[in-house]
Design a protein around this motif. Structure first.
Motif, PDB file in Angstrom:
ATOM      1  N   ARG A  19      56.751  42.758  80.695  1.00  0.00           N
ATOM      2  CA  ARG A  19      55.467  43.178  81.289  1.00  0.00           C
ATOM      3  C   ARG A  19      54.574  43.802  80.222  1.00  0.00           C
ATOM      4  NH1 ARG A  19      53.556  47.916  82.977  1.00  0.00           N
ATOM      5  NH2 ARG A  19      55.560  48.993  83.122  1.00  0.00           N
ATOM      6  N   LEU A  20      55.142  44.718  79.458  1.00  0.00           N
ATOM      7  CA  LEU A  20      54.356  45.400  78.421  1.00  0.00           C
ATOM      8  C   LEU A  20      53.952  44.444  77.299  1.00  0.00           C
ATOM      9  CD1 LEU A  20      56.266  48.804  78.237  1.00  0.00           C
ATOM     10  CD2 LEU A  20      54.042  48.325  79.322  1.00  0.00           C
ATOM     11  N   ALA A  21      54.826  43.490  76.966  1.00  0.00           N
ATOM     12  CA  ALA A  21      54.496  42.520  75.912  1.00  0.00           C
ATOM     13  C   ALA A  21      53.286  41.667  76.303  1.00  0.00           C
ATOM     14  CB  ALA A  21      55.699  41.624  75.632  1.00  0.00           C
ATOM     15  N   ARG A  22      53.093  41.502  77.587  1.00  0.00           N
ATOM     16  CA  ARG A  22      51.944  40.735  78.077  1.00  0.00           C
ATOM     17  C   ARG A  22      50.730  41.628  78.337  1.00  0.00           C
ATOM     18  NH1 ARG A  22      56.470  38.177  79.144  1.00  0.00           N
ATOM     19  NH2 ARG A  22      56.568  35.951  79.519  1.00  0.00           N
ATOM     20  N   ASN A  23      50.878  42.913  78.045  1.00  0.00           N
ATOM     21  CA  ASN A  23      49.824  43.897  78.298  1.00  0.00           C
ATOM     22  C   ASN A  23      49.435  43.951  79.778  1.00  0.00           C
ATOM     23  OD1 ASN A  23      49.504  45.028  75.765  1.00  0.00           O
ATOM     24  ND2 ASN A  23      48.139  43.390  75.099  1.00  0.00           N
TER      25      ASN A  23
ATOM     26  N   ASP B  26      50.370  47.209  88.310  1.00  0.00           N
ATOM     27  CA  ASP B  26      49.562  46.530  89.332  1.00  0.00           C
ATOM     28  C   ASP B  26      49.451  45.029  89.056  1.00  0.00           C
ATOM     29  OD1 ASP B  26      49.060  48.880  90.728  1.00  0.00           O
ATOM     30  OD2 ASP B  26      47.192  49.286  89.656  1.00  0.00           O
ATOM     31  N   ALA B  27      49.233  44.662  87.784  1.00  0.00           N
ATOM     32  CA  ALA B  27      49.056  43.246  87.434  1.00  0.00           C
ATOM     33  C   ALA B  27      50.317  42.438  87.731  1.00  0.00           C
ATOM     34  CB  ALA B  27      48.664  43.109  85.970  1.00  0.00           C
ATOM     35  N   LEU B  28      51.482  42.939  87.296  1.00  0.00           N
ATOM     36  CA  LEU B  28      52.723  42.212  87.567  1.00  0.00           C
ATOM     37  C   LEU B  28      53.048  42.242  89.050  1.00  0.00           C
ATOM     38  CD1 LEU B  28      55.171  40.569  86.754  1.00  0.00           C
ATOM     39  CD2 LEU B  28      56.326  42.716  86.129  1.00  0.00           C
TER      40      LEU B  28
END
Length: 190
Positions: free
Chosen positions: A18-22, A26-28
């Motif tokens: 999740r963090l690698a995709r910034n 909420d987004a995930l």
């Protein structure tokens, strides 16, 4: 204990991807149809991992469920390369044979008195970066000097040859299957 370790790894993978995709929680969460608070509890271990949730999360992250939940593995991750020398060239294989990425990674040391078998031609691509010394790359009709810190990538359908220039040179190379067969000792085609 093993299940707890696996769950911890899965939770870390979810958060890390999740963090690698910034992406925010909420987004995930919106991509996998969960509430942000549920996703937060999954990542922090305050909620049990459910199969339906894991399938949805894996799909949202663009990976398979198998990739998300595969065990950490206990194989030895340290590669202990053994040098193989042949005609002024020494190789250290830095990847496992039959690497799952389809490439071979090797450290190579070439000397000025390297045996010259002429230019090589084979299907694929080759990449290398010079660690020390200077390498003269004969690429078709061009002669290119490559210095420490520089990298090159080229089609190996172009006749090519590497030479040490002004002393020994060391490089890190990534070879596809064709390059492995053409360049590494014990992998040469007959």
């Amino acid at each position: 204990m093993v299940q707890e370790d696996t769950e911890l790894i899965v939770r870390q993978r979810i958060r890390g991807l999740r963090l690698a995709r910034n992406w925010t929680l909420d987004a995930l969460a919106s991509r996998c149809h969960l509430s942000p608070s549920t996703l937060s509890r999954i990542e922090t271990g305050r909620q049990r991992l459910g199969l339906e949730q894991l399938v949805s999360i894996a799909k949202a992250l663009g990976i398979s469920l198998d990739q998300l939940v595969e065990p950490e593995g206990d194989e030895d991750v340290v590669i202990r390369p053994t040098p193989e020398s042949n005609g002024g060239t020494t190789f250290w294989l830095l990847s496992r044979e039959r690497d799952r990425r389809g490439v071979t990674i090797a450290k190579m040391r070439i000397t000025e008195n390297r045996a010259d078998n002429g230019p090589q031609v084979h299907p694929g691509y080759e990449w290398f970066t010079v660690l020390s010394g200077t390498v003269r790359l004969q690429l078709g009709t061009r002669s290119i000097l490559v210095y420490p810190g520089q990298a090159v990538e080229f089609s190996t359908m172009t006749p090519h040859r590497l030479e040490a220039q002004g002393g020994p040179a060391e490089l890190l190379t990534i070879l596809d299957h064709g390059g492995e067969q053409a360049h590494l000792p014990g992998h040469r085609q007959s």
